[in-house]
Structure formats: C-alpha cells, structure tokens
Design a protein around this motif. Structure first.
Motif, PDB file in Angstrom:
ATOM      1  N   HIS A  14       0.835  -1.210   0.000  1.00  0.00           N
ATOM      2  CA  HIS A  14       0.000   0.000   0.000  1.00  0.00           C
ATOM      3  C   HIS A  14       0.864   1.251   0.000  1.00  0.00           C
ATOM      4  CE1 HIS A  14      -3.832  -1.776   0.377  1.00  0.00           C
ATOM      5  NE2 HIS A  14      -3.739  -2.173   1.632  1.00  0.00           N
ATOM      6  N   GLU A 197      -9.334   1.775   5.815  1.00  0.00           N
ATOM      7  CA  GLU A 197      -9.955   0.443   5.709  1.00  0.00           C
ATOM      8  C   GLU A 197     -11.421   0.497   6.153  1.00  0.00           C
ATOM      9  OE1 GLU A 197      -8.362  -2.810   5.271  1.00  0.00           O
ATOM     10  OE2 GLU A 197      -6.241  -2.303   5.352  1.00  0.00           O
ATOM     11  N   LYS A 198     -11.668   1.316   7.192  1.00  0.00           N
ATOM     12  CA  LYS A 198     -13.056   1.467   7.645  1.00  0.00           C
ATOM     13  C   LYS A 198     -13.886   2.130   6.555  1.00  0.00           C
ATOM     14  CE  LYS A 198     -12.457   2.820  12.397  1.00  0.00           C
ATOM     15  NZ  LYS A 198     -13.034   3.722  13.412  1.00  0.00           N
ATOM     16  N   GLU A 199     -13.314   3.197   5.976  1.00  0.00           N
ATOM     17  CA  GLU A 199     -14.053   3.984   4.999  1.00  0.00           C
ATOM     18  C   GLU A 199     -14.355   3.175   3.739  1.00  0.00           C
ATOM     19  OE1 GLU A 199     -12.158   7.750   4.618  1.00  0.00           O
ATOM     20  OE2 GLU A 199     -13.602   8.429   3.113  1.00  0.00           O
ATOM     21  N   PHE A 200     -13.403   2.385   3.275  1.00  0.00           N
ATOM     22  CA  PHE A 200     -13.604   1.589   2.062  1.00  0.00           C
ATOM     23  C   PHE A 200     -14.380   0.314   2.324  1.00  0.00           C
ATOM     24  CE2 PHE A 200      -9.620   3.404  -0.229  1.00  0.00           C
ATOM     25  CZ  PHE A 200     -10.270   4.611  -0.320  1.00  0.00           C
ATOM     26  N   GLY A 201     -14.608  -0.025   3.585  1.00  0.00           N
ATOM     27  CA  GLY A 201     -15.373  -1.228   3.892  1.00  0.00           C
ATOM     28  C   GLY A 201     -14.530  -2.482   3.973  1.00  0.00           C
ATOM     29  N   THR A 202     -13.223  -2.365   3.758  1.00  0.00           N
ATOM     30  CA  THR A 202     -12.387  -3.566   3.815  1.00  0.00           C
ATOM     31  C   THR A 202     -12.143  -4.008   5.260  1.00  0.00           C
ATOM     32  OG1 THR A 202     -10.584  -2.023   3.451  1.00  0.00           O
ATOM     33  CG2 THR A 202     -11.161  -3.437   1.625  1.00  0.00           C
ATOM     34  N   GLU A 204     -14.418  -4.485   7.518  1.00  0.00           N
ATOM     35  CA  GLU A 204     -15.425  -5.529   7.746  1.00  0.00           C
ATOM     36  C   GLU A 204     -14.882  -6.889   7.304  1.00  0.00           C
ATOM     37  OE1 GLU A 204     -19.531  -4.854   7.837  1.00  0.00           O
ATOM     38  OE2 GLU A 204     -18.294  -4.062   9.434  1.00  0.00           O
ATOM     39  N   LEU A 205     -14.299  -6.831   6.114  1.00  0.00           N
ATOM     40  CA  LEU A 205     -13.789  -8.046   5.505  1.00  0.00           C
ATOM     41  C   LEU A 205     -12.716  -8.687   6.379  1.00  0.00           C
ATOM     42  CD1 LEU A 205     -14.533  -8.955   2.649  1.00  0.00           C
ATOM     43  CD2 LEU A 205     -12.348  -8.073   1.911  1.00  0.00           C
ATOM     44  N   LEU A 206     -11.873  -7.826   6.975  1.00  0.00           N
ATOM     45  CA  LEU A 206     -10.813  -8.330   7.835  1.00  0.00           C
ATOM     46  C   LEU A 206     -11.391  -8.842   9.139  1.00  0.00           C
ATOM     47  CD1 LEU A 206      -8.155  -5.547   7.307  1.00  0.00           C
ATOM     48  CD2 LEU A 206      -8.315  -7.779   6.203  1.00  0.00           C
ATOM     49  N   LEU A 207     -12.446  -8.167   9.628  1.00  0.00           N
ATOM     50  CA  LEU A 207     -13.012  -8.570  10.911  1.00  0.00           C
ATOM     51  C   LEU A 207     -13.778  -9.886  10.805  1.00  0.00           C
ATOM     52  CD1 LEU A 207     -14.121  -5.139  12.377  1.00  0.00           C
ATOM     53  CD2 LEU A 207     -12.197  -6.534  13.068  1.00  0.00           C
ATOM     54  N   VAL A 208     -14.342 -10.198   9.623  1.00  0.00           N
ATOM     55  CA  VAL A 208     -15.008 -11.501   9.488  1.00  0.00           C
ATOM     56  C   VAL A 208     -14.000 -12.606   9.165  1.00  0.00           C
ATOM     57  CG1 VAL A 208     -17.257 -10.641   8.770  1.00  0.00           C
ATOM     58  CG2 VAL A 208     -15.573 -11.220   7.046  1.00  0.00           C
ATOM     59  N   SER A 209     -12.765 -12.205   8.880  1.00  0.00           N
ATOM     60  CA  SER A 209     -11.756 -13.235   8.623  1.00  0.00           C
ATOM     61  C   SER A 209     -11.166 -13.694   9.957  1.00  0.00           C
ATOM     62  CB  SER A 209     -10.648 -12.667   7.740  1.00  0.00           C
ATOM     63  OG  SER A 209      -9.765 -11.904   8.529  1.00  0.00           O
ATOM     64  N   LEU A 366     -16.524  -3.775  18.628  1.00  0.00           N
ATOM     65  CA  LEU A 366     -16.893  -5.120  18.187  1.00  0.00           C
ATOM     66  C   LEU A 366     -18.202  -5.579  18.809  1.00  0.00           C
ATOM     67  CD1 LEU A 366     -13.553  -7.065  18.064  1.00  0.00           C
ATOM     68  CD2 LEU A 366     -15.044  -6.411  16.200  1.00  0.00           C
TER      69      LEU A 366
ATOM     70  N   LEU B  53     -19.749 -10.554  13.769  1.00  0.00           N
ATOM     71  CA  LEU B  53     -19.272  -9.179  13.906  1.00  0.00           C
ATOM     72  C   LEU B  53     -20.019  -8.438  14.994  1.00  0.00           C
ATOM     73  CD1 LEU B  53     -18.811  -7.834  10.279  1.00  0.00           C
ATOM     74  CD2 LEU B  53     -17.070  -8.371  11.964  1.00  0.00           C
ATOM     75  N   LYS B  76     -15.636 -17.770  11.975  1.00  0.00           N
ATOM     76  CA  LYS B  76     -14.871 -16.990  10.997  1.00  0.00           C
ATOM     77  C   LYS B  76     -14.022 -17.869  10.079  1.00  0.00           C
ATOM     78  CE  LYS B  76     -14.674 -12.723  13.649  1.00  0.00           C
ATOM     79  NZ  LYS B  76     -13.808 -11.837  14.431  1.00  0.00           N
ATOM     80  N   TYR B  81     -16.888 -14.081   2.921  1.00  0.00           N
ATOM     81  CA  TYR B  81     -17.694 -12.868   3.028  1.00  0.00           C
ATOM     82  C   TYR B  81     -17.346 -11.932   1.890  1.00  0.00           C
ATOM     83  CZ  TYR B  81     -19.517  -8.565   5.196  1.00  0.00           C
ATOM     84  OH  TYR B  81     -20.191  -7.403   5.469  1.00  0.00           O
ATOM     85  N   LYS B  85     -19.865  -2.987  -0.488  1.00  0.00           N
ATOM     86  CA  LYS B  85     -18.773  -2.146  -0.948  1.00  0.00           C
ATOM     87  C   LYS B  85     -17.780  -3.108  -1.578  1.00  0.00           C
ATOM     88  CE  LYS B  85     -19.043   1.336   2.612  1.00  0.00           C
ATOM     89  NZ  LYS B  85     -18.308   1.849   3.765  1.00  0.00           N
ATOM     90  N   ASP B  91      -5.309  -1.051  -4.785  1.00  0.00           N
ATOM     91  CA  ASP B  91      -3.912  -0.748  -5.132  1.00  0.00           C
ATOM     92  C   ASP B  91      -3.020  -1.993  -5.072  1.00  0.00           C
ATOM     93  OD1 ASP B  91      -4.237  -0.858  -2.430  1.00  0.00           O
ATOM     94  OD2 ASP B  91      -2.879   0.785  -1.963  1.00  0.00           O
ATOM     95  N   TYR B 105      -6.346 -16.698   5.545  1.00  0.00           N
ATOM     96  CA  TYR B 105      -7.054 -17.909   5.973  1.00  0.00           C
ATOM     97  C   TYR B 105      -6.097 -19.066   6.211  1.00  0.00           C
ATOM     98  CZ  TYR B 105     -11.555 -15.725   5.358  1.00  0.00           C
ATOM     99  OH  TYR B 105     -12.636 -14.898   5.520  1.00  0.00           O
TER     100      TYR B 105
END
Lengths: 367, 245
Positions: A14, A197-202, A204-209, A366, B53, B76, B81, B85, B91, B105
C-alpha cells in the motif's frame, strides 16, 4: 505468523504503491531541517545600523568601529546631526540608530556622564531586545577597557554560555523537528491507514476473517515504524553534518528514547483511528490536534518556562514536550540515563494509558 | 438435509430501537438463500450477527455448527464474506489480492499457487494477473471478489448485495458462479434488492421492519400473494405491513 507476514506485506505494498505519499514522508524531514536550519533562523544577523555623533568624536568613532567589526551589524550610515531620526527608519530601512551625546569623548575624559541612546525598530520585539543587549555588551566592554586600572571599582562580568556557547538555534529546533516528524508520521499516517480500511469497507472483511485484531494493528504499525526510524537517522545525520549539532550523550540511549516516543505516537494514531470514521477527520485530528501542540507546546519555538501556568499544565500532557526535553538532555547536555528517568517514566505511563484506552475502544466497537 | 444456519428468536437492539426483532429461520447445506428487505429493514444487522461481527441482544443461533454468541472465532474460519462495498484492495494486483486473502485464511503456499492459477484461468484473467485491481472492469472485479471469498473453501459464503452497480450480463455470469459454488456444496446466503435476482434463489425471506414477513421458495411466494413477479410480492408485503399500523 504466516497470516501476519502476508498482512505486513500488504501494508508495505500500500505504502510503496502510493508514490507521492512515500516521497513526502521521506523528503519532509530533510526539507524541515533545511528550512529551520538555514531559512527560518531566530538568530540576529545583518542588522542595519546608523550612528550619530559629533564630527570628530574620537571615542564614539572607536565604538562604532567595534560595532561594525561584529558580524551581526552593518553600519550603513553615519550622521552628525541627530534630527529627524525617525525618517531614517522609513527611508533607509535602518533597524537601529545609535546616538552618542554631544562631546561624548570629553565627558568621559573629565569623568562626567556621557550618554548613548539606542533607538530600535521594535516591530520585531525579539530582534530589538537581542540587538540592544549585543550593543550594550560591546559598549560596556569598551568602557571597561578605557577605564583601565584608574577606575576605583571595576566589576567585570564574564559571560559563559554552557552547552551552546554560540547560541545556535539549531540546538533547539533539531530536537523539535525530530518530535514533529515522528508525531506526524506515526500518529497521522497510522490513523489514516486504519481509517481508510473502515471507509472503504475492507475493515469488515478483515473482521469476518480469522485474522486477529491485534495482527491487523501490528501490521499497520510495522511499516511506519521502519519509515520513522529511517527519518530519525536522516534527521540526526543532517543535523550533525550540516548544522554541527553534537550528539554528546549516548547514541544508543538517544535511539532508545526515540523508539519509546515512536511507540507512544503510533498508539496515539491507533487511538485516533478508533474515534473517527473517515480519513479527513483522522487527518484533521492528527494533523491539527497533534502538530500544533508539538510546535507550540514542546518548547521547540517558545520556552515553556515563560508560558502561563495553565499552558504549562497542558504541555505536560503533550508527549512531544517530554521527548523534546529528553533529546536535548542527551544530545546537547550529554546527560546519561539517570538524568532522564523522569521523562522515560512519564512516556511509559502515557504509552500504557493509550494502549489500554485503545484496546477498550476496539472492544466496544466489536460488541 | 444438514442445517448449516439456524436462528431462534434472534434479536438485536440498539438502545430502544429494535433492528432485528425475534427472527427464526434455518438454511440447509448447499442452498441458495436470498435475504431480502428494504434498506434499514435489518438485513445487514442480522447478517453481521451471523458472521460474528455483532453480538445478539437476545435469542440464539448457530452457523456451521458453532454458537454465534460464543464461538465466533471458529465461525470466521468456516465462512467467506463479500460485502456490498467493493471488497478487494484496489492498489494491489489481482494475484496479490488472491494471495493476501488465502494467506489470511492460513492456506498452504503450494495450494494457493495451484488454485490461484485455476481461478485466473476460469476468470480469463491469467494475462492480467499483475494488473492493479483498480484498472479491472467492475463486473470482473465482482467475479474476482466472489472467487476470493470462496477461495479457502468455506462452508458458507455471505454475499451482501454483491451485484450492486453491475450490468445485466455481468450479473448473469455472476449468478452462474454462485450456482457452481452451490453445486460444490457451499451454502450461499445472499442479500439483494434486485427483485429479479430473488427468483434465482432456492428460498427467500423478506424482512420488513426487523421481522421476517415471508419465507418460502419464490414460486410458492408468488402463488400465495397472487403476484406475477417478486417485485409485486414485495410491494404487497410492505404495503400490508404499513396498513396494519
């Protein structure tokens, strides 16, 4: 561990892909050192001086020659009639006018009371008071010389400026720039990168992983820790090579305190990111909320001792002011660990409080 | 059939506002389950509870056999998921994104290599694997995001409005991928507000104001509400709820 590594790699990518930001991050400290070192100096130099004395006054001429010999002053005009002095300030851009009383030499020889008037352009009060004290010093040293052994009582004041005999501004601002750059990079960049990451919504993706939240935070911190270290070394190298800044104390101790301060600033960044929802807010809080206190309340530009009590109390809560003091003690005064234990303890307490506060905030989110 | 998602009187309150109000349902293994409702009906909140979550205020539920209030860490590992968005890093390149999520994972390196080659082939992205994701057309990004979400072979995949802003042709291709995943035994839990997409699901539930207002197979639901399309069913349901008040 493999999780963590692949995530750190992502953070590094990044930062590397964002060429403009990385360039700014690496060049900023260099520019700041250059600016503060060569352009924005608080030292007084090249003061334009006009002198006025009666034509042929021997001692007045001698004093004038001394003033002119100093690197601080340029005698640009000699006048023999002290009328309309204020017009010189306007027309000739004179900073200071020195007026010797009529018959200055005669008064001295016969033991009378000769007078010298110093008239300053005080629209810059700092400069005016510095100029006054320089000129007074030159005159009084001259006075001592001509009085010689004949004078009944002679008190010789001898000045000795400890640690910084040349009164160099760099001794103050280099530690300041270190505090400023580390705060900016650690607090601002870290908070922005988490909030993005919060703003782009990613996020969430990390938190469900299955990724542990602690890993997410650690991998955000690692790259900025590296960049801060590079900047720290750049600043010290430039300061030592270009500005003759000494490192009188232990270099290891200096790095140790700096790493402690970097951790405090990184945690500030994480804490800020748990408070705000978008990058603009993070930038505003970290930028304005951190940069201004560092510049104004660390002691970098204005001495803390002469501030009102309540500002001093606020400054006590700014981590940078403790770091600033510790760096000055190590680099300039050459003090050892024992003499900066207070700063180290306070920075550690701040770190602990911030870590606890951030963990609490993260958990609340959380739930 | 094995039930992979079960909820009993699941409730979530934010202060005095009840976002999810006593919902009970189940989803079977390999099923495509559509989760419909207007914005603010409580879909996302319900889904967030199922993904671990957000903690339920009352009621219980299990996903992949694990309790959603206690064993969310285990859940999880077993779910995929994909959010409304866009859920890839713009990038990073296509293959960097795949590797990143596979790494998160904890998949072994050799398997990651094999499988990412397969997926790139399948998506016809092999020669663009080193392109930054932001330069890939939206429809493709969505398919890639779905492939990444099922890359670690989860039992269940949650899709939160996955086809927003995608043209009809890309949406059709996207649904083909969903069917393929379901045939491989992956359970699909999908929220959408495209009513025509609802018809592709095995069963759908419609949420209105935090409650499940209807739950059935699309064709049974159309019969019950005497409607030609799902859109009509939806309008009748929402109107009905407001009339009751």
């Amino acid at each position: 561990m493999k999780q963590l590594l692949s995530f750190i790699k992502k953070e590094v990518l990044h930062i590397i892909r964002d060429k403009r930001t990385i360039l700014i991050l690496l060049i900023m400290p260099v520019v700041q050192i250059m600016l503060f070192g060569f352009a924005m100096t608080l030292e007084v130099k090249n003061i334009r001086v006009a002198v006025s004395y009666q034509y042929g006054d021997e001692l007045a001429e001698k004093i004038t020659a001394r003033i002119s010999a100093s690197e601080y002053f340029d005698i640009v005009k000699t006048i023999n009639n002290p009328i309309n002095i204020s017009s010189y300030f306007i027309k000739e851009k004179i900073d200071t006018v020195i007026v010797f009383s009529d018959g200055f030499s005669n008064e001295i020889y016969k033991g009378g009371t000769p007078a010298v008037q110093i008239i300053n352009d005080a629209s810059d009060p700092n400069q005016a008071s510095t100029v006054t004290s320089y000129i007074s010093a030159i005159i009084s040293s001259f006075q001592n010389e001509i009085a010689g052994a004949a004078s009944p009582v002679r008190i010789n004041t001898e000045l000795k400026m400890l640690y910084n005999p040349e009164l160099k501004g760099s001794y103050n601002f280099v530690p300041g720039v270190m505090a400023l750059v580390l705060t900016l990079i650690c607090a601002m960049m870290t908070s922005i990168s988490i909030v993005r990451e919060k703003e782009f919504g990613t996020m969430e993706l990390l938190l469900v992983s299955p990724m542990k939240p602690a890993y997410i935070i650690i991998s955000k911190i690692v790259p900025y820790f590296i960049i801060s270290t590079i900047n720290l070394l750049t600043i010290i190298a430039l300061a030592v090579m270009l500005l003759d800044m000494p490192v009188r104390g232990s270099f290891t101790l200096l790095m140790g305190v700096s790493f402690l301060f970097i951790f405090v600033s990184l945690t500030v960044g994480i804490f800020i990111s748990s408070l705000v929802a978008n990058q603009a807010a993070a930038m505003l809080i970290a930028g304005m909320g951190m940069m201004l206190p560092v510049m104004l309340l660390s002691g970098m530009l204005f001495p803390l001792d002469s501030m009102p009590k309540f500002l001093q109390v606020i400054a006590d809560f700014v981590p940078a002011s403790w770091y600033f003091t510790a760096v000055k003690k190590i680099m300039i005064e050459g003090q050892g660990f024992m003499n900066i234990t207070k700063e180290i303890i306070i920075l550690n307490i701040m770190l602990a409080v911030l870590v606890i506060a951030s963990i609490k905030k993260f958990k609340v989110r959380l739930g | 059939m094995e039930q992979v998602i079960v909820t009993n009187n699941l409730t979530k309150k934010f202060g005095s506002f009840t976002a999810v109000d006593n919902i009970s349902f189940y989803v079977e293994k390999g099923e495509i389950f559509g989760f419909l409702g207007a914005n603010g009906a409580g879909k996302t909140t319900a889904m967030r509870m199922l993904c671990g979550l957000s903690k339920p205020t009352a009621g219980s539920g299990s996903v992949a056999g694990y309790d959603i209030s206690k064993e969310y860490e285990k859940i999880k590992k077993n779910i995929g998921y994909m959010s409304q968005k866009f859920s890839l890093y713009e990038d990073l390149t296509v293959s960097e994104n795949i590797k990143l999520f596979a790494g998160i994972y904890g998949m072994p390196l050799k398997k990651i290599k094999e499988k990412s080659a397969q997926i790139l082939e399948r998506l016809e992205l092999t020669d663009r694997k080193d392109t930054l994701v932001k330069y890939i057309p939206t429809g493709w990004k969505q398919k890639l995001a779905f492939s990444v979400a099922v890359f670690h072979e989860p039992k269940i995949v949650f899709l939160d409005e996955p086809t927003g802003g995608v043209d009809p042709e890309a949406r059709r291709q996207f649904w083909e991928m969903i069917y393929e995943a379901a045939d491989n035994g992956i359970t699909i839990f999908v929220t959408t507000h495209y009513m025509d997409e609802a018809e592709y699901c095995d069963r759908i539930s419609i949420m209105v104001q935090g409650k499940i207002a209807a739950l059935a197979a699309p064709k049974d639901m159309k019969k019950e509400y005497n409607a030609a399309t799902m859109d009509e069913v939806f309008r009748k349901l929402v109107a009905g709820t407001f009339n009751q008040e």
